[in-house]
Write an enzyme that holds these catalytic residues in place. Structure first.
Site, PDB file in Angstrom:
ATOM      1  CD  GLU A   1     -12.206  23.357  15.493  1.00 51.04           C
ATOM      2  OE1 GLU A   1     -13.183  23.580  14.754  1.00 51.04           O
ATOM      3  OE2 GLU A   1     -12.290  22.672  16.522  1.00 51.04           O
TER       4      GLU A   1
ATOM      5  CE  LYS B   1     -14.068  25.380  17.870  1.00 50.65           C
ATOM      6  NZ  LYS B   1     -15.535  25.382  17.839  1.00 50.65           N
TER       7      LYS B   1
END
Ligand code: 13P
Length: 331
Positions: free
Chosen positions: A177, A219
């Site tokens: 992420e 992500k």
């Protein structure tokens, strides 16, 4: 590393029409949100709230997995059932946040790197024994005149690559992420430029550390105007530029791609995902939202702590809306 296990976990995480629910706020983030709403910041209150989230009826129709926190993975319901057993019974994957937060990047005002690699392999062993099949690590970049620097992106990309390799060695899918923060008054074009550079640097490092790309979930933030930008771009433009950026800068072998909500309004996050899903792309682009799904339930529970059912209905409705949006069928 068992590539087949990793592939299968990714397939379950991004199966249509589902997405991931993030309830992995650290103690300080969770407490800050509680304080704002007048909820006391005790371990028991956090347990009660997370019990409400984990036991919401039928949420598994819309959610493939929960990302939880070190405290939560050890907690039980009031009647003594492990949260992890409840998630497993509902057929959902258990994810665990394993980074340990942000530290200032020396000599780079306003820039951070994410810590937590020490002891990671050992911690993962314990989490895997508790049922985790995936993990999450977040790094952040803020957009301003002088940030993010390439040094900040390279430092964090290398950390993400080491984390991902350590997860995969234990057959846990790493959610990678690299978040470009929404705060600021930057244009969508500036966000595109930063996101593209972020992906370029990230995938160089992931390849350097032999990370198996079909066994990760990226992500990401959307390509979007800053929260305080004067003339914020509409959903169609966000969708077009987000998909373009992913198609041009993310290798097609990457197993899954999901979005964080990052402080977008609850409805805004649904509408933007819906617009994205209407476009052709190489992945089932779906959500891994925290706030945009939890907000209505948390606010309702803060006002009426006895009304668990009411709060759960709001949670499931938000999950359902985002599930519809992930296949372009919201409204
Ligand atoms: P938000 O959707 O609230 O940004 O949370 C997602 C997340 O997991 C951030 O790390």
């Amino acid at each position: 590393m068992n590539k087949e296990i990793l592939r299968q976990t990714v397939t379950r995480l991004v199966a249509k029409p589902k997405g991931i629910l993030a309830i992995d706020e650290s103690l300080s983030t969770c407490n800050k949100r509680f304080e704002k709403l007048g909820i006391s910041t005790t371990e028991e209150k956090r347990r009660e709230y997370r019990e409400l989230l984990v036991t919401a009826p039928d949420i598994e129709k819309y959610i493939s997995g929960y990302i939880i926190f070190n405290e939560t993975i050890r907690q039980k319901t009031l009647t003594g059932k492990n949260f992890t057993d409840i998630l497993k019974l509902k057929g959902m994957e258990i994810g665990i946040k394993v980074d340990e937060g942000l530290v200032d990047l020396p000599d780079h005002p306003g820039e951070k790197f994410t810590q937590g690699l020490d002891g990671l392999a050992e911690r993962l062993k314990e989490y895997k024994n508790m049922g985790a099949t995936f993990a999450k690590w977040r790094v952040v970049y803020s957009i301003s005149e002088n940030t993010p620097s390439d040094l900040c992106m390279k430092t964090n990309a290398e950390i993400l690559a080491k984390y991902a390799a350590i997860c995969q060695a234990r057959d846990l899918v790493p959610i990678v992420e690299p978040e470009v923060l929404l705060e600021g008054d930057h244009t969508l074009e500036k966000c595109y430029e930063v996101s593209a550079q972020n992906f370029k640097i990230l995938f160089i490092e992931l390849k350097k550390f032999n990370v198996f790309l079909p066994g990760i979930v990226l992500k990401t933030s959307m390509v979007i105007s800053g929260k305080n930008a004067g003339d914020r771009a509409p959903a169609e433009k966000i969708a077009e530029m987000t998909v373009k950026c992913l198609e041009e800068h993310v290798p097609k072998e990457v197993g899954g791609v999901v979005f964080l909500s990052g402080g977008q309004g609850d409805e805004e996050a649904v509408i933007n995902l819906n617009a994205i899903s209407k476009l052709k792309s190489s992945w089932h682009l779906t959500f891994s939202y925290g706030r945009a799904i939890q907000n209505p339930a948390l606010k309702s529970w803060a006002k009426n702590p006895e009304d668990i059912t009411g709060a759960q209905k709001l949670l499931v409705a938000a999950a359902r809306n985002n599930s519809l949006a992930s296949v372009g069928q919201y409204k």
